[in-house]
Design a protein around this motif. Structure first.
Motif, PDB file in Angstrom:
ATOM      1  N   LEU A 267      13.561   1.782  -2.324  1.00  0.00           N
ATOM      2  CA  LEU A 267      12.265   2.280  -1.838  1.00  0.00           C
ATOM      3  C   LEU A 267      11.696   1.345  -0.778  1.00  0.00           C
ATOM      4  N   ARG A 268      11.870   0.056  -1.042  1.00  0.00           N
ATOM      5  CA  ARG A 268      11.369  -0.958  -0.112  1.00  0.00           C
ATOM      6  C   ARG A 268      12.032  -0.805   1.251  1.00  0.00           C
ATOM      7  N   THR A 269      13.313  -0.483   1.269  1.00  0.00           N
ATOM      8  CA  THR A 269      14.006  -0.262   2.542  1.00  0.00           C
ATOM      9  C   THR A 269      13.536   1.045   3.166  1.00  0.00           C
ATOM     10  N   TRP A 270      13.361   2.044   2.312  1.00  0.00           N
ATOM     11  CA  TRP A 270      12.984   3.386   2.768  1.00  0.00           C
ATOM     12  C   TRP A 270      11.649   3.377   3.502  1.00  0.00           C
ATOM     13  N   VAL A 271      10.724   2.528   3.021  1.00  0.00           N
ATOM     14  CA  VAL A 271       9.390   2.454   3.615  1.00  0.00           C
ATOM     15  C   VAL A 271       9.456   2.085   5.102  1.00  0.00           C
ATOM     16  N   GLY A 272      10.380   1.219   5.448  1.00  0.00           N
ATOM     17  CA  GLY A 272      10.536   0.853   6.858  1.00  0.00           C
ATOM     18  C   GLY A 272       9.827  -0.436   7.221  1.00  0.00           C
ATOM     19  N   PHE A 273       9.245  -0.507   8.397  1.00  0.00           N
ATOM     20  CA  PHE A 273       8.635  -1.713   8.977  1.00  0.00           C
ATOM     21  C   PHE A 273       9.715  -2.756   9.277  1.00  0.00           C
ATOM     22  N   LYS A 274       9.268  -3.843   9.873  1.00  0.00           N
ATOM     23  CA  LYS A 274      10.243  -4.892  10.230  1.00  0.00           C
ATOM     24  C   LYS A 274      10.654  -5.659   8.977  1.00  0.00           C
TER      25      LYS A 274
ATOM     26  N   LEU B 135       0.834  -1.207   0.000  1.00  0.00           N
ATOM     27  CA  LEU B 135       0.000   0.000   0.000  1.00  0.00           C
ATOM     28  C   LEU B 135       0.868   1.255   0.000  1.00  0.00           C
ATOM     29  N   GLU B 136       1.914   1.218   0.801  1.00  0.00           N
ATOM     30  CA  GLU B 136       2.826   2.376   0.865  1.00  0.00           C
ATOM     31  C   GLU B 136       3.640   2.481  -0.418  1.00  0.00           C
ATOM     32  N   MET B 137       4.066   1.335  -0.943  1.00  0.00           N
ATOM     33  CA  MET B 137       4.884   1.337  -2.168  1.00  0.00           C
ATOM     34  C   MET B 137       4.112   1.972  -3.326  1.00  0.00           C
ATOM     35  N   ARG B 138       2.788   1.829  -3.284  1.00  0.00           N
ATOM     36  CA  ARG B 138       1.973   2.373  -4.380  1.00  0.00           C
ATOM     37  C   ARG B 138       1.978   3.888  -4.417  1.00  0.00           C
ATOM     38  N   ARG B 139       2.416   4.491  -3.340  1.00  0.00           N
ATOM     39  CA  ARG B 139       2.365   5.957  -3.293  1.00  0.00           C
ATOM     40  C   ARG B 139       3.536   6.604  -4.020  1.00  0.00           C
ATOM     41  N   PHE B 140       4.549   5.817  -4.355  1.00  0.00           N
ATOM     42  CA  PHE B 140       5.706   6.403  -5.038  1.00  0.00           C
ATOM     43  C   PHE B 140       5.377   6.740  -6.483  1.00  0.00           C
ATOM     44  N   LYS B 141       5.720   7.958  -6.863  1.00  0.00           N
ATOM     45  CA  LYS B 141       5.427   8.375  -8.238  1.00  0.00           C
ATOM     46  C   LYS B 141       6.719   8.607  -9.018  1.00  0.00           C
ATOM     47  N   GLU B 142       7.812   8.013  -8.549  1.00  0.00           N
ATOM     48  CA  GLU B 142       9.092   8.284  -9.191  1.00  0.00           C
ATOM     49  C   GLU B 142       9.133   7.700 -10.602  1.00  0.00           C
ATOM     50  N   ASP B 143       9.708   8.448 -11.517  1.00  0.00           N
ATOM     51  CA  ASP B 143       9.740   7.907 -12.878  1.00  0.00           C
ATOM     52  C   ASP B 143      10.928   6.980 -13.088  1.00  0.00           C
ATOM     53  N   ARG B 144      11.892   7.001 -12.171  1.00  0.00           N
ATOM     54  CA  ARG B 144      12.978   6.036 -12.251  1.00  0.00           C
ATOM     55  C   ARG B 144      13.142   5.365 -10.891  1.00  0.00           C
TER      56      ARG B 144
ATOM     57  N   ILE C 208      15.500  15.777 -12.318  1.00  0.00           N
ATOM     58  CA  ILE C 208      14.488  16.780 -11.961  1.00  0.00           C
ATOM     59  C   ILE C 208      13.634  17.072 -13.195  1.00  0.00           C
ATOM     60  N   TYR C 209      14.304  17.211 -14.326  1.00  0.00           N
ATOM     61  CA  TYR C 209      13.620  17.533 -15.578  1.00  0.00           C
ATOM     62  C   TYR C 209      12.606  16.444 -15.931  1.00  0.00           C
ATOM     63  N   SER C 210      13.070  15.198 -15.907  1.00  0.00           N
ATOM     64  CA  SER C 210      12.151  14.150 -16.351  1.00  0.00           C
ATOM     65  C   SER C 210      11.012  13.964 -15.348  1.00  0.00           C
ATOM     66  N   GLN C 211      11.309  14.166 -14.059  1.00  0.00           N
ATOM     67  CA  GLN C 211      10.235  14.031 -13.073  1.00  0.00           C
ATOM     68  C   GLN C 211       9.248  15.201 -13.202  1.00  0.00           C
ATOM     69  N   SER C 212       9.773  16.390 -13.536  1.00  0.00           N
ATOM     70  CA  SER C 212       8.908  17.573 -13.570  1.00  0.00           C
ATOM     71  C   SER C 212       7.917  17.512 -14.737  1.00  0.00           C
ATOM     72  N   LYS C 213       8.224  16.708 -15.734  1.00  0.00           N
ATOM     73  CA  LYS C 213       7.283  16.600 -16.848  1.00  0.00           C
ATOM     74  C   LYS C 213       6.027  15.839 -16.436  1.00  0.00           C
ATOM     75  N   ASP C 214       6.170  15.096 -15.356  1.00  0.00           N
ATOM     76  CA  ASP C 214       5.020  14.426 -14.772  1.00  0.00           C
ATOM     77  C   ASP C 214       4.301  13.504 -15.757  1.00  0.00           C
ATOM     78  N   ARG C 215       5.072  12.825 -16.558  1.00  0.00           N
ATOM     79  CA  ARG C 215       4.464  11.888 -17.501  1.00  0.00           C
ATOM     80  C   ARG C 215       3.995  10.649 -16.752  1.00  0.00           C
ATOM     81  N   PRO C 216       3.042   9.925 -17.324  1.00  0.00           N
ATOM     82  CA  PRO C 216       2.677   8.659 -16.678  1.00  0.00           C
ATOM     83  C   PRO C 216       3.892   7.731 -16.658  1.00  0.00           C
ATOM     84  N   GLN C 217       3.941   6.872 -15.638  1.00  0.00           N
ATOM     85  CA  GLN C 217       5.121   6.004 -15.512  1.00  0.00           C
ATOM     86  C   GLN C 217       5.173   4.953 -16.615  1.00  0.00           C
ATOM     87  N   TYR C 218       4.001   4.562 -17.114  1.00  0.00           N
ATOM     88  CA  TYR C 218       3.956   3.524 -18.148  1.00  0.00           C
ATOM     89  C   TYR C 218       2.629   3.611 -18.887  1.00  0.00           C
ATOM     90  N   ILE C 219       2.556   2.987 -20.038  1.00  0.00           N
ATOM     91  CA  ILE C 219       1.309   2.943 -20.801  1.00  0.00           C
ATOM     92  C   ILE C 219       0.916   1.479 -20.960  1.00  0.00           C
TER      93      ILE C 219
END
Ligand code: UDP
Ligand code: MG
Length: 329
Positions: A193-200, A178-187, A308-319
């Motif tokens: 990310l899995r480590t960053w989320v935390g939990f045991k 559920l938390e992993m789904r919140r990431f909108k990173e394009d790369r 920053i540039y590619s993230q700022s374009k805010d394109r969908p992550q995939y089609i």
């Protein structure tokens, strides 16, 4: 879901969603399916297999469709083109609604036989159980690069608990997904990310065999790109380092300038002719060293700016081209 609120039945027999990115895996897909089926039958688990076809150019999609005809638990997301392994995992996670989600490669380098052990740890309260590779059956150069990369990542990123030698193969509790789904990173760099989320979190060691069939889709360029994404998205140390190196060089050059000017003054008073033959070495070495460093730092800066540039374009992550058996729940 809180563990205390999770029913005993779920803990005993959680439903499993497999998320499997596939890029030209026509030979591996059927074997993978039967190996997963065997393990799930043995432990009597309810499961769904979400295969993300990442723009394969071989028969992967039709093989998957055939499998789905036989067994509707096989579900398919088919991309409009190749978007990359990490993005394919992100797409799979979006539609995986099992009590636990298992991410694995299609080439059987991640053995499904490890699942009972992972489930045991999950029952013990861990929310992420990742596979840790012992010895890899890969070329020494690749092994060496992996070793250097993981150790470097550990050193420079603020994630001090990022596991060494763990890949994307893992079991995640639905809460983590559920938390992993919140990431909108394009790369995205899934294992970071899995480590960053935390939990045991914990690891289970396993032997990583060679791939079942076909060729690795990660050549050195792609591996380096992934490594760069990992290093740059979890650390700004490279940027800060440039300031540090710049300061040191400035200090050195000021000292050197002082040294030269005092020398000049001495010579001037001693012989009264500025018989200082202009040397080549110092300026040439100095200039080329500085130019080199400047280009490196520009490059580092450029890497961050391009992100920053590619993230700022805010394109969908995939089609997505086609979804079979996948529902937006
Ligand atoms: N993969 C993918 N898209 C890509 C490259 C790879 O979906 O652009 C999948 C591939 O089919 C496999 C997994 O990602 O299931 C890992 O790839 P591979 O086995 O080639 O990598 P390696 O194990 O050699 O690092
Ligand atoms: Mg592989």
């Amino acid at each position: 879901m809180n563990r205390s609120r999770m029913s005993d039945a779920v803990i005993k027999k959680p439903s499993i969603s497999f998320v499997i990115p596939m890029f030209n895996e026509e030979e591996c897909a059927p074997v993978l399916y039967s190996r997963i089926l065997k393990v799930c039958n043995e432990i009597k688990a309810k499961f769904e297999l979400i295969a993300v076809d990442d723009g394969s150019s071989d028969r992967t999609l039709s093989v998957l469709k055939k499998l789905r005809k036989k067994d509707p638990r096989v579900k398919i997301i088919s991309f409009a083109r190749n978007f990359g392994h990490q993005i394919a995992i992100i797409a799979g996670l979006k539609y995986a609604f099992g009590d636990v989600v298992i991410v694995m490669d299609a080439d059987l380098q991640d053995p499904p036989e490890l699942i009972p052990e992972m489930l045991e740890k999950w029952r013990g309260g861990y929310k992420v159980i990742y596979g840790v590779r012992d010895e890899r059956e890969e070329s020494w150069l690749k092994k060496f690069c992996y070793k250097v990369f993981y150790r470097l990542l550990l050193k420079i990123s603020p994630l001090k608990n990022i596991p060494l030698d763990a890949g994307d193969f893992c079991l995640m509790d639905k809460r983590v997904v559920l938390e992993m789904r919140r990431f909108k990173e394009d790369r995205p760099f899934i294992r970071g990310l899995r480590t960053w989320v935390g939990f045991k979190q914990t690891g289970v060691e396993y032997h990583r065999p060679g791939r079942l069939a076909g060729k690795s889709k990660y050549d050195f360029i792609r591996l380096f790109r992934l490594a760069f994404d990992g290093l740059l998205s979890f650390s700004t140390l490279a940027l800060r380092m440039t300031i540090f190196v710049g300061l040191i060089i400035s200090l050195l050059s000021i000292t050197y300038a002082l040294y030269i000017s005092t020398n000049r003054v001495l010579i001037f008073f001693k012989v009264f002719n500025a018989d200082v033959i202009p040397g080549w070495t110092t300026p040439v070495v100095g200039i080329s060293l500085l130019m080199g460093l400047q280009f490196i730092f520009l490059g580092i800066l450029g890497e961050y700016v391009s992100r920053i540039y590619s993230q700022s374009k805010d394109r969908p992550q995939y089609i997505v081209d086609e979804k079979l058996g996948i529902r937006d729940r």
